[in-house]
Design a protein around this motif. Sequence first.
Motif, PDB file in Angstrom:
ATOM      1  N   TYR A  40       0.817  -1.214   0.000  1.00 15.26           N
ATOM      2  CA  TYR A  40       0.000   0.000   0.000  1.00 15.26           C
ATOM      3  C   TYR A  40       0.856   1.272   0.000  1.00 15.26           C
TER       4      TYR A  40
ATOM      5  N   ASP B 217       2.996  -8.806   1.850  1.00 15.50           N
ATOM      6  CA  ASP B 217       1.822  -8.684   2.722  1.00 15.50           C
ATOM      7  C   ASP B 217       2.302  -8.817   4.170  1.00 15.50           C
ATOM      8  N   SER B 218       1.384  -8.764   5.103  1.00 13.76           N
ATOM      9  CA  SER B 218       1.780  -8.723   6.513  1.00 13.76           C
ATOM     10  C   SER B 218       2.548  -9.980   6.931  1.00 13.76           C
TER      11      SER B 218
ATOM     12  N   PHE C  86       1.927  -0.652  13.462  1.00 15.36           N
ATOM     13  CA  PHE C  86       1.861  -2.020  13.994  1.00 15.36           C
ATOM     14  C   PHE C  86       2.793  -2.963  13.242  1.00 15.36           C
ATOM     15  N   MET C  87       3.099  -2.652  11.990  1.00 17.70           N
ATOM     16  CA  MET C  87       3.993  -3.502  11.196  1.00 17.70           C
ATOM     17  C   MET C  87       5.439  -3.344  11.685  1.00 17.70           C
TER      18      MET C  87
ATOM     19  N   TYR D 294      -6.063 -10.664  14.562  1.00 14.20           N
ATOM     20  CA  TYR D 294      -5.488 -10.235  13.279  1.00 14.20           C
ATOM     21  C   TYR D 294      -4.275  -9.357  13.571  1.00 14.20           C
TER      22      TYR D 294
ATOM     23  N   ASN E 138      -3.198  -6.762  12.421  1.00 15.03           N
ATOM     24  CA  ASN E 138      -3.438  -5.309  12.394  1.00 15.03           C
ATOM     25  C   ASN E 138      -3.936  -4.842  13.760  1.00 15.03           C
TER      26      ASN E 138
ATOM     27  N   SER F 227      -4.237 -12.047   6.921  1.00 17.14           N
ATOM     28  CA  SER F 227      -5.303 -12.445   5.991  1.00 17.14           C
ATOM     29  C   SER F 227      -4.872 -13.642   5.142  1.00 17.14           C
TER      30      SER F 227
ATOM     31  N   HIS G  30     -11.354  -0.335   3.603  1.00 17.06           N
ATOM     32  CA  HIS G  30     -12.076  -1.462   3.012  1.00 17.06           C
ATOM     33  C   HIS G  30     -13.584  -1.386   3.216  1.00 17.06           C
TER      34      HIS G  30
ATOM     35  N   HIS H  70     -10.059  -7.883  -1.012  1.00 12.25           N
ATOM     36  CA  HIS H  70      -9.395  -8.216   0.251  1.00 12.25           C
ATOM     37  C   HIS H  70     -10.488  -8.597   1.256  1.00 12.25           C
TER      38      HIS H  70
ATOM     39  N   GLU I 293     -10.933  -7.865   4.203  1.00 10.60           N
ATOM     40  CA  GLU I 293     -11.348  -6.798   5.126  1.00 10.60           C
ATOM     41  C   GLU I 293     -12.580  -6.056   4.584  1.00 10.60           C
TER      42      GLU I 293
ATOM     43  N   SER J 152      -5.383 -12.110   0.554  1.00 11.04           N
ATOM     44  CA  SER J 152      -4.475 -11.079   1.081  1.00 11.04           C
ATOM     45  C   SER J 152      -3.863 -10.329  -0.110  1.00 11.04           C
ATOM     46  N   THR J 153      -3.123  -9.293   0.155  1.00 12.25           N
ATOM     47  CA  THR J 153      -2.541  -8.509  -0.948  1.00 12.25           C
ATOM     48  C   THR J 153      -1.645  -9.391  -1.828  1.00 12.25           C
TER      49      THR J 153
ATOM     50  N   MET K 226      -1.034   4.837   5.583  1.00 14.61           N
ATOM     51  CA  MET K 226       0.062   4.323   4.742  1.00 14.61           C
ATOM     52  C   MET K 226       0.681   5.453   3.921  1.00 14.61           C
TER      53      MET K 226
END
Length: 336
Positions: free
Chosen positions: A47, A61-62, A84-85, A133, A135, A150, A196, A219, A221, A235-236, A289
Amino acid sequence: MAVINTQQMELQEKGFLDIAVDPSLDLFAEIERLKKEKNAIVLAHYYQEPDIQDVADYIGDSLGLAQKAKETNADIILFAGVHFMAETAKILNPTKKVVLPDLKAGCSLSDSAPPALFAKWKEQYPDHIVVTYINCSAGMKALSDIICTSSNAKAIIDSLPADQKIIFAPDKNLGAYLNKVTGRNMVLWNGACMVHEIFSLEKITRLKIRHPEAKLIAHPECEEPLLRIADYIGSTTQLLKYTQTDSSQTYIVATETGILHQMQKDQPQKTFIPAPPDNSCACNECPHMKLNTLEKLYLCLKYEQPELTMEESLRVAALKPIERMLEISKAAGLIG
Ligand code: 13P
Ligand code: SF4
């Protein structure tokens, strides 16, 4: 709570990281030079704006980003994503210096689950385990039994005994989707992602009429009515892989628009249409983001600020459920 060093906060508030960057500088070359000089790795989420994706050593992705953060030998992890990432990277690899272009890059979904409120709420369900999750804040992770993303959520939930009672937090849309695909009846926390939830079903339906050949990919979400009409949900990274292997030529993409950069780069002959929001704003872009810019990334690498630090007791508590997630993902052969 993760500790945001007050000195760093003051520096950022005073505009330390907003100092003007000489416009004649070749930021791409400078960033490459600094990465080598400092043995730094740039991890970026899909993103992020295209320029940031183009200087990243790894985009994912995450799940992929967490796996990469854990295994890297770099001295500095520059995390181009949201708070959070970067926190997850620090939790997994505490001896590394973790820096992020903008400390204020948060997440509406993470903010929808304050740990103190959640701790009180979950007291109603003493015989449930908590699947959360990724996030969410480190404080929420510390209150959880297993983390998921995800891309591995279904595998994580399927790995639990069929009669195990589960709380799922914080995303009610992802939770409802998972209840549907796993046949469980998880108790859901009432959180959601602002991006989302903004897609317009009416406009997407009109787009599908105008482009009958297009596939709608979404996605998880997103809200249930949109997911119900989607041709593919993931997921992405899963959405990106789908567009690389599927034979269609046109896709309506219902997630944050940043992902279109890699889709288009990888499949230039295909057409990717961002799913429109329900008003005329650019609300299908994540404002958190998008706080990160190439200039901020350059300054962050140059000054190694702002740095993400965390109390060790919180880090250790948050690590346990993330490690459980990584073990289950590894056993299931899942890579982000
Ligand atoms: P993934 O990239 O793991 O699918 O997550 C999407 C997201 O919302 C990140 O904020
Ligand atoms: Fe959070 Fe949504 Fe932005 Fe992802 S897209 S960082 S879930 S607000």
